[in-house]
Design a protein around this motif. Structure first.
Motif, PDB file in Angstrom:
ATOM      1  N   LEU A  58       2.625   1.527  -3.568  1.00  0.00           N
ATOM      2  CA  LEU A  58       1.743   1.958  -4.646  1.00  0.00           C
ATOM      3  C   LEU A  58       1.300   3.412  -4.502  1.00  0.00           C
ATOM      4  CD1 LEU A  58      -0.496  -1.199  -5.069  1.00  0.00           C
ATOM      5  CD2 LEU A  58       1.319  -0.396  -6.593  1.00  0.00           C
ATOM      6  N   ASN A  59       1.266   3.911  -3.277  1.00  0.00           N
ATOM      7  CA  ASN A  59       0.778   5.269  -3.027  1.00  0.00           C
ATOM      8  C   ASN A  59       1.865   6.192  -2.509  1.00  0.00           C
ATOM      9  OD1 ASN A  59      -2.201   4.877  -3.515  1.00  0.00           O
ATOM     10  ND2 ASN A  59      -1.783   3.256  -2.037  1.00  0.00           N
ATOM     11  N   GLN A  60       3.115   5.889  -2.810  1.00  0.00           N
ATOM     12  CA  GLN A  60       4.212   6.674  -2.248  1.00  0.00           C
ATOM     13  C   GLN A  60       4.196   8.132  -2.693  1.00  0.00           C
ATOM     14  OE1 GLN A  60       8.119   5.300  -3.488  1.00  0.00           O
ATOM     15  NE2 GLN A  60       7.160   4.157  -5.144  1.00  0.00           N
ATOM     16  N   HIS A  61       3.588   8.435  -3.813  1.00  0.00           N
ATOM     17  CA  HIS A  61       3.486   9.821  -4.266  1.00  0.00           C
ATOM     18  C   HIS A  61       2.513  10.632  -3.410  1.00  0.00           C
ATOM     19  CE1 HIS A  61       0.340   7.571  -6.299  1.00  0.00           C
ATOM     20  NE2 HIS A  61      -0.321   8.709  -6.439  1.00  0.00           N
ATOM     21  N   LEU A  62       1.652   9.963  -2.636  1.00  0.00           N
ATOM     22  CA  LEU A  62       0.694  10.640  -1.763  1.00  0.00           C
ATOM     23  C   LEU A  62       1.171  10.738  -0.319  1.00  0.00           C
ATOM     24  CD1 LEU A  62      -2.554   8.886  -3.042  1.00  0.00           C
ATOM     25  CD2 LEU A  62      -1.678  11.136  -3.697  1.00  0.00           C
ATOM     26  N   MET A  80      -4.924   5.929   3.175  1.00  0.00           N
ATOM     27  CA  MET A  80      -5.228   7.181   2.479  1.00  0.00           C
ATOM     28  C   MET A  80      -5.994   8.136   3.394  1.00  0.00           C
ATOM     29  SD  MET A  80      -3.707   7.058  -0.320  1.00  0.00           S
ATOM     30  CE  MET A  80      -2.519   6.011   0.467  1.00  0.00           C
ATOM     31  N   GLN A  84      -5.215   0.111   1.790  1.00  0.00           N
ATOM     32  CA  GLN A  84      -4.998   1.368   1.071  1.00  0.00           C
ATOM     33  C   GLN A  84      -6.019   2.422   1.499  1.00  0.00           C
ATOM     34  OE1 GLN A  84      -5.067   0.070  -3.056  1.00  0.00           O
ATOM     35  NE2 GLN A  84      -2.892   0.534  -3.212  1.00  0.00           N
ATOM     36  N   LYS A  85      -7.263   2.036   1.640  1.00  0.00           N
ATOM     37  CA  LYS A  85      -8.300   2.981   2.035  1.00  0.00           C
ATOM     38  C   LYS A  85      -8.010   3.578   3.412  1.00  0.00           C
ATOM     39  CE  LYS A  85     -13.283   3.366   2.597  1.00  0.00           C
ATOM     40  NZ  LYS A  85     -14.562   2.672   2.537  1.00  0.00           N
ATOM     41  N   ALA A  96       0.836  -1.207   0.000  1.00  0.00           N
ATOM     42  CA  ALA A  96       0.000   0.000   0.000  1.00  0.00           C
ATOM     43  C   ALA A  96       0.870   1.255   0.000  1.00  0.00           C
ATOM     44  CB  ALA A  96      -0.934  -0.007   1.201  1.00  0.00           C
TER      45      ALA A  96
END
Length: 128
Positions: free
Chosen positions: A74-78, A108, A104-105, A71
């Motif tokens: 995949l979301n390291q830019h956020l 985030m 992930q949810k 997670a």
């Protein structure tokens, strides 16, 4: 979006790194995780994951750690930079049904809480 790899410099691997985050970090909770966040004085974030034996057998603990790591990858830019994150898995009976979308949810939602506070925390912390 850049590379989606997860190099070693983005990981917390030593016990003192984890302990510093526990002692000096801010604590956030989601349904399945407790996350400690601490400024690290770098221009990138680092991640540490723990799952105690209370969670269950090694297969389950390793699955949880893989899901959290994926997670973040995949979301390291956020992920807000300049912080150390230690993700601690909570003991819950529904953890075997945990999947990547759920993780992930939750993460985030956490990043949305942390992002506005990040600048204030880094400005107030003289070590950063």
């Amino acid at each position: 979006m850049g590379s989606l790899n997860f190099p070693r410099h983005l990981r917390l691997v030593r016990r003192p790194q984890f302990q510093a985050c526990y002692a000096g970090g801010r604590r956030y909770q989601t349904k399945h995780f407790i996350i400690f966040v601490r400024p690290n004085g770098r221009d990138y974030w680092r991640l540490g994951i723990t799952a105690s034996r209370k969670i269950g057998p090694a297969v389950l603990r390793n699955r949880i750690k893989r899901l959290v790591r994926e997670a973040f990858r995949l979301n390291q830019h956020l992920v807000p930079p300049g912080l150390d994150y230690v993700v601690v898995s909570k003991k819950r009976t529904d953890l075997p049904g945990l999947n990547l979308d759920m993780v992930q949810k939750q993460l985030m939602q956490l990043f949305q809480q942390i992002a506005p506070r990040t600048e204030k925390d880094l400005e107030q912390d003289p070590r950063a």
